[in-house]
Design an enzyme around this catalytic site. Structure first.
Site, PDB file in Angstrom:
ATOM      1  N   CYS A 130       0.854  -1.205   0.000  1.00  0.00           N
ATOM      2  CA  CYS A 130       0.000   0.000   0.000  1.00  0.00           C
ATOM      3  C   CYS A 130       0.880   1.242   0.000  1.00  0.00           C
ATOM      4  O   CYS A 130       0.598   2.218  -0.708  1.00  0.00           O
ATOM      5  CB  CYS A 130      -0.922   0.009   1.215  1.00  0.00           C
ATOM      6  SG  CYS A 130      -2.339  -1.094   1.078  1.00  0.00           S
ATOM      7  N   HIS A 138      -6.211  -2.272  -1.366  1.00  0.00           N
ATOM      8  CA  HIS A 138      -5.690  -3.371  -0.569  1.00  0.00           C
ATOM      9  C   HIS A 138      -6.598  -4.598  -0.659  1.00  0.00           C
ATOM     10  O   HIS A 138      -7.729  -4.580  -0.190  1.00  0.00           O
ATOM     11  CB  HIS A 138      -5.534  -2.953   0.902  1.00  0.00           C
ATOM     12  CG  HIS A 138      -4.861  -4.009   1.728  1.00  0.00           C
ATOM     13  ND1 HIS A 138      -3.499  -4.196   1.725  1.00  0.00           N
ATOM     14  CD2 HIS A 138      -5.372  -4.970   2.533  1.00  0.00           C
ATOM     15  CE1 HIS A 138      -3.197  -5.214   2.499  1.00  0.00           C
ATOM     16  NE2 HIS A 138      -4.310  -5.694   3.015  1.00  0.00           N
ATOM     17  N   GLY A 160       3.788 -19.715   0.605  1.00  0.00           N
ATOM     18  CA  GLY A 160       4.938 -18.849   0.868  1.00  0.00           C
ATOM     19  C   GLY A 160       4.688 -17.385   0.598  1.00  0.00           C
ATOM     20  O   GLY A 160       5.630 -16.631   0.312  1.00  0.00           O
ATOM     21  N   HIS A 186      -0.548  -8.474   0.517  1.00  0.00           N
ATOM     22  CA  HIS A 186      -1.255  -7.567  -0.409  1.00  0.00           C
ATOM     23  C   HIS A 186      -1.172  -8.259  -1.761  1.00  0.00           C
ATOM     24  O   HIS A 186      -0.057  -8.549  -2.234  1.00  0.00           O
ATOM     25  CB  HIS A 186      -0.563  -6.197  -0.424  1.00  0.00           C
ATOM     26  CG  HIS A 186      -1.186  -5.164  -1.320  1.00  0.00           C
ATOM     27  ND1 HIS A 186      -1.591  -3.915  -0.875  1.00  0.00           N
ATOM     28  CD2 HIS A 186      -1.458  -5.172  -2.643  1.00  0.00           C
ATOM     29  CE1 HIS A 186      -2.084  -3.212  -1.884  1.00  0.00           C
ATOM     30  NE2 HIS A 186      -2.021  -3.963  -2.980  1.00  0.00           N
ATOM     31  N   HIS A 223      -0.538  -9.698  -5.139  1.00  0.00           N
ATOM     32  CA  HIS A 223       0.442  -9.319  -6.158  1.00  0.00           C
ATOM     33  C   HIS A 223       0.664 -10.491  -7.093  1.00  0.00           C
ATOM     34  O   HIS A 223       0.553 -11.649  -6.714  1.00  0.00           O
ATOM     35  CB  HIS A 223       1.766  -8.860  -5.532  1.00  0.00           C
ATOM     36  CG  HIS A 223       2.353  -9.824  -4.544  1.00  0.00           C
ATOM     37  ND1 HIS A 223       1.899  -9.934  -3.243  1.00  0.00           N
ATOM     38  CD2 HIS A 223       3.338 -10.729  -4.664  1.00  0.00           C
ATOM     39  CE1 HIS A 223       2.593 -10.847  -2.607  1.00  0.00           C
ATOM     40  NE2 HIS A 223       3.477 -11.366  -3.449  1.00  0.00           N
TER      41      HIS A 223
END
Ligand code: AMP
Length: 113
Positions: A7, A46, A92, A97, A99
């Protein structure tokens, strides 16, 4: 999310090496590249992980894949590339957030490596 590093990167509060940006998404180079091209593509809003994708927020995910295709062309990943999103501890995921790793410039094993 006040304590979320991605963020902060999305808001420009922490610097990143940007590959693409618009009002919805940011793409930036991974600090620890696992391939000659290793770009992270994130939604600016988020979302914790792929486990939190819903009918309400999934539009940005489609957009992220459009950006990935554009970047793959730009980076001349003509031989192929891989898009990975780690969700949760077993996978893992280290940053909570959502991605997508865009990896290219080498051959890849499967399912890892
Ligand atoms: P994951 O382990 O799938 O959650 O991926 C998180 C990724 O974020 C890792 O590949 C890290 O190298 C990368 N990373 C963490 N902090 C930064 C940062 N400040 N700038 C760029 N990449 C980062």
């Amino acid at each position: 999310m006040d304590d979320c590093i991605f963020c902060k990167i999305a808001k420009g509060e922490i610097p990143s090496n940007k590959a693409y940006e618009d009002d919805k998404v940011l793409a930036f180079y991974d600090l620890e590249p696992q391939a000659p091209v290793h770009i992270l593509i994130i939604p600016k809003e988020h979302i914790v992980s792929a486990a939190e994708i819903t009918e309400e927020n999934s539009r940005v995910v489609a957009h992220i894949f459009e950006v990935a295709a554009k970047l793959a062309k730009e980076k001349k990943l003509d031989g192929g590339f891989r898009i990975v999103s780690n969700a949760g501890e077993d996978a893992g995921q280290s940053v909570k957030h959502l991605h997508f790793h865009l990896l290219g410039g080498r051959t890849f094993g499967w399912p890892a490596g």
